[in-house]
Design a protein around this motif. Sequence first.
Motif, PDB file in Angstrom:
ATOM      1  N   GLY A 239       0.790  -1.218   0.000  1.00  0.00           N
ATOM      2  CA  GLY A 239       0.000   0.000   0.000  1.00  0.00           C
ATOM      3  C   GLY A 239       0.823   1.268   0.000  1.00  0.00           C
ATOM      4  N   GLN A 240       2.134   1.154   0.277  1.00  0.00           N
ATOM      5  CA  GLN A 240       2.997   2.327   0.280  1.00  0.00           C
ATOM      6  C   GLN A 240       3.618   2.555  -1.093  1.00  0.00           C
ATOM      7  N   ARG A 241       4.213   3.734  -1.244  1.00  0.00           N
ATOM      8  CA  ARG A 241       4.903   4.090  -2.475  1.00  0.00           C
ATOM      9  C   ARG A 241       6.326   4.501  -2.135  1.00  0.00           C
ATOM     10  N   PHE A 242       7.289   4.038  -2.951  1.00  0.00           N
ATOM     11  CA  PHE A 242       8.693   4.365  -2.736  1.00  0.00           C
ATOM     12  C   PHE A 242       9.213   5.119  -3.943  1.00  0.00           C
ATOM     13  N   ASP A 243       9.866   6.243  -3.689  1.00  0.00           N
ATOM     14  CA  ASP A 243      10.449   7.070  -4.744  1.00  0.00           C
ATOM     15  C   ASP A 243      11.922   7.296  -4.445  1.00  0.00           C
ATOM     16  N   ALA A 244      12.739   7.278  -5.485  1.00  0.00           N
ATOM     17  CA  ALA A 244      14.167   7.552  -5.342  1.00  0.00           C
ATOM     18  C   ALA A 244      14.589   8.553  -6.397  1.00  0.00           C
ATOM     19  N   GLU A 245      15.254   9.617  -5.965  1.00  0.00           N
ATOM     20  CA  GLU A 245      15.776  10.632  -6.864  1.00  0.00           C
ATOM     21  C   GLU A 245      17.289  10.547  -6.888  1.00  0.00           C
ATOM     22  N   PHE A 246      17.847  10.484  -8.087  1.00  0.00           N
ATOM     23  CA  PHE A 246      19.292  10.449  -8.305  1.00  0.00           C
ATOM     24  C   PHE A 246      19.639  11.692  -9.117  1.00  0.00           C
ATOM     25  N   GLY A 247      20.032  12.770  -8.460  1.00  0.00           N
ATOM     26  CA  GLY A 247      20.196  14.019  -9.190  1.00  0.00           C
ATOM     27  C   GLY A 247      18.875  14.401  -9.832  1.00  0.00           C
ATOM     28  N   SER A 248      18.867  14.529 -11.152  1.00  0.00           N
ATOM     29  CA  SER A 248      17.637  14.903 -11.864  1.00  0.00           C
ATOM     30  C   SER A 248      16.825  13.695 -12.316  1.00  0.00           C
ATOM     31  N   LEU A 249      17.320  12.474 -12.085  1.00  0.00           N
ATOM     32  CA  LEU A 249      16.610  11.262 -12.507  1.00  0.00           C
ATOM     33  C   LEU A 249      15.774  10.722 -11.347  1.00  0.00           C
ATOM     34  N   ARG A 250      14.634  10.139 -11.685  1.00  0.00           N
ATOM     35  CA  ARG A 250      13.728   9.638 -10.651  1.00  0.00           C
ATOM     36  C   ARG A 250      13.184   8.274 -11.051  1.00  0.00           C
ATOM     37  N   VAL A 251      13.024   7.410 -10.075  1.00  0.00           N
ATOM     38  CA  VAL A 251      12.402   6.100 -10.289  1.00  0.00           C
ATOM     39  C   VAL A 251      11.465   5.832  -9.123  1.00  0.00           C
ATOM     40  N   SER A 252      10.294   5.250  -9.423  1.00  0.00           N
ATOM     41  CA  SER A 252       9.249   5.100  -8.416  1.00  0.00           C
ATOM     42  C   SER A 252       8.549   3.763  -8.568  1.00  0.00           C
ATOM     43  N   CYS A 253       7.957   3.310  -7.462  1.00  0.00           N
ATOM     44  CA  CYS A 253       7.136   2.101  -7.527  1.00  0.00           C
ATOM     45  C   CYS A 253       6.148   2.087  -6.376  1.00  0.00           C
ATOM     46  N   ALA A 254       5.058   1.371  -6.588  1.00  0.00           N
ATOM     47  CA  ALA A 254       4.120   1.067  -5.523  1.00  0.00           C
ATOM     48  C   ALA A 254       4.483  -0.300  -4.949  1.00  0.00           C
ATOM     49  N   ILE A 255       4.137  -0.514  -3.689  1.00  0.00           N
ATOM     50  CA  ILE A 255       4.426  -1.772  -3.002  1.00  0.00           C
ATOM     51  C   ILE A 255       3.121  -2.532  -2.796  1.00  0.00           C
ATOM     52  N   ASP A 256       3.133  -3.824  -3.107  1.00  0.00           N
ATOM     53  CA  ASP A 256       1.944  -4.660  -2.916  1.00  0.00           C
ATOM     54  C   ASP A 256       2.371  -5.999  -2.342  1.00  0.00           C
ATOM     55  N   ALA A 257       1.404  -6.746  -1.836  1.00  0.00           N
ATOM     56  CA  ALA A 257       1.682  -8.068  -1.280  1.00  0.00           C
ATOM     57  C   ALA A 257       1.876  -9.080  -2.390  1.00  0.00           C
ATOM     58  N   ALA A 258       2.930  -9.899  -2.282  1.00  0.00           N
ATOM     59  CA  ALA A 258       3.172 -10.960  -3.253  1.00  0.00           C
ATOM     60  C   ALA A 258       2.083 -12.012  -3.173  1.00  0.00           C
ATOM     61  N   MET A 259       1.796 -12.638  -4.306  1.00  0.00           N
ATOM     62  CA  MET A 259       0.825 -13.724  -4.382  1.00  0.00           C
ATOM     63  C   MET A 259       1.565 -15.039  -4.606  1.00  0.00           C
ATOM     64  N   PRO A 260       0.984 -16.166  -4.158  1.00  0.00           N
ATOM     65  CA  PRO A 260       1.652 -17.456  -4.376  1.00  0.00           C
ATOM     66  C   PRO A 260       1.851 -17.744  -5.857  1.00  0.00           C
ATOM     67  N   ALA A 261       2.994 -18.334  -6.177  1.00  0.00           N
ATOM     68  CA  ALA A 261       3.236 -18.793  -7.543  1.00  0.00           C
ATOM     69  C   ALA A 261       2.366 -20.007  -7.815  1.00  0.00           C
TER      70      ALA A 261
END
Length: 275
Positions: A239-261
């Motif tokens: 349910g959370q969101r993680f963002d990372a900024e590297f100078g002017s570059l940015r990468v982001s993702c949402a976090i969810d619960a893994a499901m069984p394979a």
Amino acid sequence: MENRDRIAQAFVAARRDARGLAQYPGDRPTTLGEAYGVQDRAIALDGRTVVGWKVGKINAPLDTQLGANRLAGPIFADQLFLDATPVLPVIADGFAAAEAEYCIRIARSPAPGACRLSHDAVLELIDAVHVGIEIASSPYPGINADGPLVTISDYGNNHGLLVGAEIPGWRDGDFIDWPVVSRIDGAVIGKASARTMLDGPIGAVSFLIDCLASRGLTLAAGQWVSSGAVTGVHPVAPGQRFDAEFGSLRVSCAIDAAMPAQGMQGELRHASGAE
């Protein structure tokens, strides 16, 4: 059943079921050789394709005691993400964290048995450096608290790698001084630069070459190396969101619960020799 096999089977099964393990599933490894022995056995049982390796730091005083200041773990093909804004899964009732990392793409394999390569020799093996996010997640909640040998035994605590934008002009090395900022749900939770990371991201590749060679393995062309947490290891939850900024570059993702394979347990039983 040997302790190594018991631990490896338990972790592979728990990861495929996306379920936590309340206790460490065996006697904890006491040496690097034992820890990587469990990891190698788990990779063999798992059966997925390894497309890269994560590298993490071993803190003092254990780095001196163990004779290594970094550790490694596999990144599997189905956990390599190249989308701009993906949803990354974690094992909800285990351990879960996100880390801002540099992602290094390998152009060609080092020579068989090559070790202790110079900085320039390592650079010649690389064809790109990107920004990214590593998801660190394990069925065992105590994986980091129990120390690096336990971390190594369960894939180095890796559960996925998000590869973001390529760094232009990375060979000049200026990116190691870029300010890196990590946020969870918009709140800053870490700031640093790669200058603080031992001998930096290229040094992480050098370590990995030696680590794999000691296990009879090698980096392959096209594989990725996740070079270690720049701002720290930051616990996350679905349910959370993680963002990372590297100078002017940015990468982001949402976090969810893994499901069984699906349809994997038969493969595990076959690989382990169980009836």
